[in-house]
Design an enzyme around this catalytic site. Structure first.
Site, PDB file in Angstrom:
ATOM      1  N   LYS A  96       0.808  -1.232   0.000  1.00 49.05           N
ATOM      2  CA  LYS A  96       0.000   0.000   0.000  1.00 49.05           C
ATOM      3  C   LYS A  96       0.834   1.271   0.000  1.00 49.05           C
ATOM      4  O   LYS A  96       0.630   2.165   0.826  1.00 49.05           O
ATOM      5  CB  LYS A  96      -0.961   0.003   1.192  1.00 49.05           C
ATOM      6  CG  LYS A  96      -1.967  -1.149   1.169  1.00 49.05           C
ATOM      7  CD  LYS A  96      -3.005  -1.031   2.254  1.00 49.05           C
ATOM      8  CE  LYS A  96      -3.926  -2.222   2.319  1.00 49.05           C
ATOM      9  NZ  LYS A  96      -3.281  -3.463   2.788  1.00 49.05           N
TER      10      LYS A  96
HETATM   11  O1  LIG Z   1      -9.290  -3.042   1.845  1.00 53.82           O
HETATM   12  C1  LIG Z   1      -8.408  -3.805   2.215  1.00 53.82           C
HETATM   13  C2  LIG Z   1      -7.138  -3.814   1.658  1.00 53.82           C
HETATM   14  C3  LIG Z   1      -6.238  -4.735   2.086  1.00 53.82           C
HETATM   15  N1  LIG Z   1      -6.535  -5.623   3.062  1.00 53.82           N
HETATM   16  C4  LIG Z   1      -5.485  -6.590   3.479  1.00 53.82           C
HETATM   17  O2  LIG Z   1      -5.937  -7.909   3.150  1.00 53.82           O
HETATM   18  C5  LIG Z   1      -5.619  -8.812   4.203  1.00 53.82           C
HETATM   19  C6  LIG Z   1      -6.899  -9.323   4.828  1.00 53.82           C
HETATM   20  O3  LIG Z   1      -6.603 -10.312   5.791  1.00 53.82           O
HETATM   21  P1  LIG Z   1      -7.765 -11.249   6.423  1.00 53.82           P
HETATM   22  O4  LIG Z   1      -7.027 -12.065   7.420  1.00 53.82           O
HETATM   23  O5  LIG Z   1      -8.329 -12.080   5.295  1.00 53.82           O
HETATM   24  O6  LIG Z   1      -8.755 -10.343   7.031  1.00 53.82           O
HETATM   25  C7  LIG Z   1      -4.736  -8.031   5.182  1.00 53.82           C
HETATM   26  O7  LIG Z   1      -3.395  -8.200   4.798  1.00 53.82           O
HETATM   27  C8  LIG Z   1      -5.163  -6.596   4.961  1.00 53.82           C
HETATM   28  O8  LIG Z   1      -4.119  -5.683   5.244  1.00 53.82           O
HETATM   29  C9  LIG Z   1      -7.769  -5.610   3.619  1.00 53.82           C
HETATM   30  O9  LIG Z   1      -8.105  -6.411   4.507  1.00 53.82           O
HETATM   31  N2  LIG Z   1      -8.688  -4.705   3.175  1.00 53.82           N
END
Ligand SMILES: O=c1ccn([C@@H]2O[C@H](COP(=O)(O)O)[C@@H](O)[C@H]2O)c(=O)[nH]1
Length: 278
Positions: A96
């Site tokens: 990001k």
């Molecule tokens: O809008 C967003 C952008 C990035 N993320 C990232 O994805 C994963 C989600 O992890 P989970 O364990 O499936 O919840 C995490 O690395 C976030 O930084 C997001 O969740 N939402």
């Protein structure tokens, strides 16, 4: 040169539309019987690569969980990226990044220049210094067949206040981002190389994704509460472009390799059912 969009399209056809994140939370390391240190981090990543690298279309390491261990954590990230590339999955680094253009150029060389130790297929980027401040990333990605996923409508509840604010032209901030990315993908044959991040948690927001022609990364599934069925509400007619993304939901099944594979397989089956039902 094959574009990122072409490689992603092929990977999704061959392996199915699924991205699995490598998010080594301290609690997950403990749950896997590992120590919360660089050694535990390395073992965790090696297991995920062994379990999923040869079968999941895209693997998405979350940079924060490596950076928290400093230089040695970043060294694990480097070797994990290499192992993933060798195993055949595409690597999307969730980092990001965003800044003024001259600094974005340095981020672009860090992740999108094939001679960099942290070279990946694609990165996530933040558009809040202006979408076109990311131009050096878009340009280097185009030069070397890389991809960039720009945050549009994020999965966290705090995102809406900024992303759904309405500008002078009547469009939301998110719609302006969406429209700029659609422009970048103009002329793409199969799938464009410039994608968006649109959370699976957000419901029907009325944003128009129809012109994007690029991949729509959908985090928020599983641990954040969204289900594969929610993809239909969020994406409507744009479902064919969706790349569903799970991290903790799949990782909770570890450290057993077969159990990780089964969890990823279940996630893929759920997503296919939601995406194919269109
Ligand atoms: O809008 C967003 C952008 C990035 N993320 C990232 O994805 C994963 C989600 O992890 P989970 O364990 O499936 O919840 C995490 O690395 C976030 O930084 C997001 O969740 N939402």
């Amino acid at each position: 040169m094959e574009t990122f969009g072409d490689r992603l399209h092929r990977a999704m056809e061959q392996r199915g539309p699924l991205c699995v994140g490598i998010d080594p939370h301290p609690g997950l390391l403990t749950r896997w019987g590992l120590t919360d240190d660089v050694d535990g981090l390395e073992r965790f990543c090696r297991t995920v690569v062994e379990a999923l690298g040869d079968r999941v279309a895209v693997v998405k390491p979350q940079s924060a969980f490596f950076e928290r261990f400093g230089a040695r954590g970043v060294a694990v990230l480097e070797s994990t990226i290499r192992q993933l590339r060798d195993s055949g999955s595409l690597v999307l680094l969730d980092v990001k990044r965003g800044d003024i253009g001259s600094t974005v150029a340095a981020y672009a060389s860090a992740y999108l220049d094939p001679s960099s130790p942290l070279y990946v297929d694609a990165v996530t980027a933040s558009p809040y210094l202006g979408v076109m401040s990311l131009a050096p990333m878009f340009e280097l990605a185009a030069t070397h067949g890389g991809g960039v996923f720009v945050l549009a409508l994020t999965s966290n509840p705090e995102g809406a206040a900024v992303q759904r604010a309405v500008g002078a032209d009547g469009r939301t901030v998110a719609q302006a981002v969406i429209d700029e990315i659609a422009q970048l993908n103009r002329g793409a044959q199969t799938l464009g190389s410039f994608g968006l991040v649109v959370g699976a948690t957000i419901g029907d927001t009325g944003h128009d994704l129809s012109a994007v022609r690029g991949p729509l990364l959908a985090p928020g599934l599983g641990a954040q509460g969204a289900t594969a069925a929610d993809l239909r509400t969020v994406f409507g007619a744009s479902l064919p472009w969706v790349l569903p993304s799970y991290s903790r939901e799949v990782l909770h099944a570890g450290p057993d390799v077969a159990a990780l594979r089964a969890a990823a397989q279940r996630a893929l089956a759920d997503c296919r059912a939601a995406l194919d039902g269109s």
